[in-house]
Design an enzyme around this catalytic site. Sequence first.
Site, mmCIF file in Angstrom:
data_model
loop_
_atom_site.group_PDB
_atom_site.id
_atom_site.type_symbol
_atom_site.label_atom_id
_atom_site.label_comp_id
_atom_site.label_asym_id
_atom_site.label_seq_id
_atom_site.Cartn_x
_atom_site.Cartn_y
_atom_site.Cartn_z
ATOM 1 C CG ASP A 1 38.482 23.995 -1.282
ATOM 2 O OD1 ASP A 1 37.998 23.115 -2.029
ATOM 3 O OD2 ASP A 1 37.865 24.467 -0.323
ATOM 4 C CG HIS A 2 38.833 19.023 -4.984
ATOM 5 N ND1 HIS A 2 38.680 18.659 -3.676
ATOM 6 C CD2 HIS A 2 37.787 18.468 -5.645
ATOM 7 C CE1 HIS A 2 37.594 17.916 -3.559
ATOM 8 N NE2 HIS A 2 37.022 17.789 -4.743
ATOM 9 C CG HIS B 1 35.246 20.990 -0.377
ATOM 10 N ND1 HIS B 1 36.515 21.363 -0.756
ATOM 11 C CD2 HIS B 1 35.308 19.653 -0.161
ATOM 12 C CE1 HIS B 1 37.289 20.283 -0.776
ATOM 13 N NE2 HIS B 1 36.588 19.244 -0.407
HETATM 14 C C1 BG6 Z 1 37.287 15.686 -0.295
HETATM 15 C C2 BG6 Z 1 36.848 15.012 0.970
HETATM 16 O O1 BG6 Z 1 37.925 16.899 -0.014
HETATM 17 O O2 BG6 Z 1 36.152 15.940 -1.107
HETATM 18 C C3 BG6 Z 1 36.085 13.728 0.673
HETATM 19 O O3 BG6 Z 1 37.984 14.714 1.781
HETATM 20 C C4 BG6 Z 1 34.961 14.002 -0.296
HETATM 21 O O4 BG6 Z 1 35.581 13.153 1.876
HETATM 22 C C5 BG6 Z 1 35.455 14.772 -1.505
HETATM 23 O O5 BG6 Z 1 34.418 12.752 -0.684
HETATM 24 C C6 BG6 Z 1 34.310 15.209 -2.381
HETATM 25 O O6 BG6 Z 1 34.828 15.756 -3.562
HETATM 26 P P1 BG6 Z 1 33.999 15.752 -4.915
HETATM 27 O O7 BG6 Z 1 34.866 16.466 -5.880
HETATM 28 O O8 BG6 Z 1 33.765 14.318 -5.245
HETATM 29 O O9 BG6 Z 1 32.718 16.468 -4.597
#
Ligand code: BG6
Length: 513
Positions: free
Chosen positions: A201-202, A264
Amino acid sequence: MADTQTTAENVLRDPSRLPRVPEPAAMVIFGASGDLTSRKLVPALYDLAASRRLPMEFAVVGLSRTELGHEEFRARLREGLEENRPGRISEDVWESFSRGIFYLAGDSKDPETYTELREFLQKLDTQRGTGGNRIFYLSSSPSLFPAIVERLGEAGLNEGEGVGYSRLVVEKPFGRDLESARELNGDIKRYFRERQIYRIDHYLGKETVQNILALRFSNGIFEPVWNQNYVDHVQITVAESDGVGDRGAFYEEAGTLRDILQNHMMQVLCLTAMEPPVAFDADSVREEKVKVLKAVRRIPEAEVDGSAVRGQYGEGWVWGGKVPGYRQEAAVSAESSTETYAALKLFVDNWRWAGVPFYVRSGKRLPKKATEIAIQFKKTPHTPFAGAETRGLEPNTLVIRVQPEEGVSLKIGAKVPGAGFEVSSVNMDLLYGTAFLEEAPDAYQRLLLDLMLGDPTLFIRSDEAEGAWSILDPVMRSWSENGGEIATYPAGDWGPQEADELLADDGREWRRP
Ligand code: BG6
């Protein structure tokens, strides 16, 4: 098979200071022609190479059905790198890094592909010294995950070669609901042990998300007030101004609940609400997060309307430009009832948080991109400064800005300069950018490094994935049973009116990040 499960004693420190260079390894990316590889994974690996944290004996093997040669694949990745790291590419680093990039065309359902892959990896062990260590990164269509895992297992690739390790990285979405997540966990665990599995989960790789832990557990002043005695409520926002762009087909299947809330936002909620872990290692941290997920009160299906709001953007204006509504986006049905906005009122039923609402919301095509956690404290029990002199005074609020303008601010009351005694709220602000004068590593860079080092602290354990789904399952069921009725909001607004009512009913309102 060897798999070193190192402890994450350094989770609170800046990784760029640490001399951590992983062992040699080969990383196989399934679904390599997809955009994650060129947009995120390879730029992050390149950054690691540039900062000398990638071993020389490292190889990337892209695998997907598209027919491509090694050189063509490298050229595509180079293009992606130029787009994502403009002006920051060193020809020397690219030259040596790209020599370790390879491509295999193959059908990931076909056992023959895995025979070839195994031989190719053995060749790399000899020619590039990858040491028998294998990382399999599942970034293909999620429907292929079970087949890939099974074929890897049947081909014996679930064990490293000789003394090497074998690790499996699973991109989100991890299942579509609780049942499918359980099935997927079951499928994977037939061939891989939990300590070999890295569910990614980034958000957990973001410095500012990790900083929630640093702020809470490296300062003595916050924990004593971090509970229902002092906190009135918590608001967690993940707002995006972008629409779904060219991901309409994906989004039709996902919706905001599955795309952002399940992963997230639940992770951020866990880090905000968890008890102090006894140590910063994978088990201690994840144990505490699971306890939070268990304590979140399940919303009965019949009561979803009182605690959850969904919405979909119509056409509108964002940053001065007219944008189409969701139903007009490419690959989206003209009658779609997929939510592009979701808000929930949750309670964490434990000693610390009893009675404190956690309002969480996320949406696309909101006025700006902003992710933040706001802890709103209770009002002072009594104010000696009467009526008109406190017009601008609001309760203390601690805001952790995950992005952009990464930092922390605390709203406090202060005397307005002048002869009278007027009190108003002002912000005490910490901006990471200026405080540390150092660029934070990209989230994938951090996570790929931890993965290679065998540190799963910032990855999702199976019970976490299932716990998060079990909170959202009743909401998803209720929404799918109620069919097409979905509130709309004009692109560029802060979501549907119903979301405002959710808080207004409790005498509160959403913040404007
Ligand atoms: C991803 C989603 O996991 O996270 C996207 O699939 C979203 O829809 C993105 O735009 C948001 O990531 P960040 O790092 O830009 O907040």
